[in-house]
Design a protein around this motif. Structure first.
Motif, mmCIF file in Angstrom:
data_model
loop_
_atom_site.group_PDB
_atom_site.id
_atom_site.type_symbol
_atom_site.label_atom_id
_atom_site.label_comp_id
_atom_site.label_asym_id
_atom_site.label_seq_id
_atom_site.Cartn_x
_atom_site.Cartn_y
_atom_site.Cartn_z
ATOM 1 N N TYR A 187 35.405 -89.363 16.885
ATOM 2 C CA TYR A 187 35.783 -90.068 15.658
ATOM 3 C C TYR A 187 36.487 -91.382 16.002
ATOM 4 N N THR A 189 36.466 -92.995 18.891
ATOM 5 C CA THR A 189 35.578 -93.874 19.647
ATOM 6 C C THR A 189 34.743 -94.710 18.690
ATOM 7 N N ARG A 190 34.235 -94.079 17.629
ATOM 8 C CA ARG A 190 33.445 -94.815 16.630
ATOM 9 C C ARG A 190 34.294 -95.880 15.925
ATOM 10 N N LEU A 191 35.527 -95.542 15.559
ATOM 11 C CA LEU A 191 36.389 -96.515 14.886
ATOM 12 C C LEU A 191 36.682 -97.716 15.788
ATOM 13 N N PHE A 202 34.859 -98.706 18.440
ATOM 14 C CA PHE A 202 33.607 -99.413 18.705
ATOM 15 C C PHE A 202 33.234 -100.333 17.547
ATOM 16 N N LYS A 203 33.452 -99.867 16.321
ATOM 17 C CA LYS A 203 33.119 -100.665 15.149
ATOM 18 C C LYS A 203 34.158 -101.755 14.878
ATOM 19 N N GLY A 204 35.241 -101.761 15.640
ATOM 20 C CA GLY A 204 36.277 -102.771 15.472
ATOM 21 C C GLY A 204 37.195 -102.520 14.294
ATOM 22 N N LYS A 205 37.180 -101.302 13.773
ATOM 23 C CA LYS A 205 38.010 -100.993 12.606
ATOM 24 C C LYS A 205 39.447 -100.651 12.985
#
Length: 131
Positions: A81, A83-85, A87-90
């Motif tokens: 979870y 890692t996705r945040l 990676f997306k720059g959020k």
């Protein structure tokens, strides 16, 4: 006899109560499990116009208990979870603190942390206790 004692100690450690704490002078008096999940999953950072800073600990066993029990995720799901945040720059990667750093950080108002109930200090208040 040793096995019974070992079993008792292991059971105690596995079921240690996790509590969410803040500074005793904070305006935060309690949080729901859903609010805590939203805060620690970076979905929200304010409740009732109070900006909340969640702290993560370096203690891997305690962190895993928290993620499993409060966030209802496995560690791999939680790491994926985040890692996705990232990676997306959020969101940036959250820093983990050792116990001494958490004690110092909890001097700030509206900072929250998860700890084992047995480690509760008198200048903190419990705002959530896991079952």
């Amino acid at each position: 006899m040793r096995y019974i004692l070992l079993l008792f100690i292991t059971t105690y450690l596995l079921h240690a109560n996790i509590v969410i704490v803040t500074n005793k002078d904070s305006n935060i008096n309690s949080l729901s499990k859903e609010s805590i999940k939203s805060i620690y999953l970076a979905k929200i950072n304010k409740i009732n116009n109070i900006t909340i800073e969640p702290l993560l600990c370096k203690n891997e066993k305690l962190c895993e208990k928290f993620v499993n029990k409060i966030l209802n995720k496995s560690m791999s799901q939680y790491n994926s979870y985040w890692t996705r945040l990232v990676f997306k720059g959020k969101k940036a990667i959250s820093r983990k603190f050792n116990n001494d750093e958490i004690v110092k950080k909890l001097n700030n108002l509206n900072t929250i942390a998860f700890i084992e109930k047995k480690d509760l200090k008198e200048n903190w208040k419990v705002i959530y206790e896991a079952d």
